[in-house]
Design an enzyme around this catalytic site. Sequence first.
Site, PDB file in Angstrom:
ATOM      1  N   GLY A  87       0.832  -1.202   0.000  1.00 14.64           N
ATOM      2  CA  GLY A  87       0.000   0.000   0.000  1.00 14.64           C
ATOM      3  C   GLY A  87       0.865   1.249   0.000  1.00 14.64           C
ATOM      4  O   GLY A  87       2.095   1.181  -0.121  1.00 14.64           O
ATOM      5  N   GLU A 108       9.854  -2.230   4.202  1.00 16.92           N
ATOM      6  CA  GLU A 108       9.103  -2.151   2.935  1.00 16.92           C
ATOM      7  C   GLU A 108      10.023  -1.711   1.796  1.00 16.92           C
ATOM      8  O   GLU A 108       9.940  -2.238   0.675  1.00 16.92           O
ATOM      9  CB  GLU A 108       7.936  -1.163   3.070  1.00 16.92           C
TER      10      GLU A 108
END
Length: 239
Positions: A87, A108
Site C-alpha cells: 500500500g 518495505e
Amino acid sequence: MSLSPIEMLKRQAAERAADLVRSGMRLGLGTGSTAAHFVDCIGERASQGLEVICVPTSERTRLQAEKLGLRLSTLDETPQLDLTVDGADEFDPQLRLIKGGGGAHLREKIVAAASRHMVVITDASKEVQVLGKFKLPLEVDHFGLAATLRHVEEATRALGCPGPIVLRRDAEGKNVLTDSGRLIVDCDLHAIPDPEGLATALSAIPGMIEHGLFIGLASAILVADLTGVRVVGQLPQDL
Ligand code: 5RP
C-alpha cells in the site's frame, strides 16, 4: 463478513494485484490495511493451489501470512523477488510515494528494492498532485536524536518545505518503535516541491535510518474508486 465501502475498494485493488501472481513466484508482502487484503487474497488462492514463496515486510504481515499457511522466506534465503505488492499513504502522478504510516517503511523499502517490480494498491483518497499532505515518516536511531532532528530540520528548510517534526507516540504516550526497535518521527511538510532533492538530503543524515519517500520503486499503482480499478504507470509484462 461484510466490508465497509472503503475496505471494498482496497479489496478490489488487492484482487487485481493478486491476478498478477503466478505459481513459482517469489513475492514481497507489504504492510497496512490495504496490503492485508492482498495477503488474504494470496492466502485464498494458495488454498486453491497457488504456490508462492513470500517475504513479509513486517512482523504484523508475517503473522498474518503464517496464519494463512503461506510459505514464508526471508531476504537472506531469497534475496531476489519477482513482485512486491504494498500500500501507500500518498502517491503522485510520477509514481512517487510516501510510505511509513504503519512504521514499516524501512523493511518495505528493502523488500521493494529486492523485487523486480513493485505494484502499489490504494484507494483514490491517497492520490495527490504534490506529495506532503501526509506527514513524512522517518525511522531514526535513538542515539543523538536531537542532533539528527536538527539536521532533518535544516534539510527540510533548505528544500523549501519546513514544518513541525514530531516523535510518534502511541495512545498511552509511549514512543512508537519499529520492528527494528527504532524511533519514528513524522514531518508535517504540507507540500514537498522537490521530493528527489529531499530524499537525497535526508539519506545523507547520520542517524536517519530511512525516510518514507519511495522514488523510482513502483512500476504501477492500482487505484480503486467507485468506477473500478485504474492503473497509473505500467503493469509489469515480464512476470
Ligand atoms: C506502512 C505503510 C502502508 O503501506 C501505508 O501506511 C498504507 O497503509 P493503509 O493501506 O493501511 O492505508 O507504508 O508502513
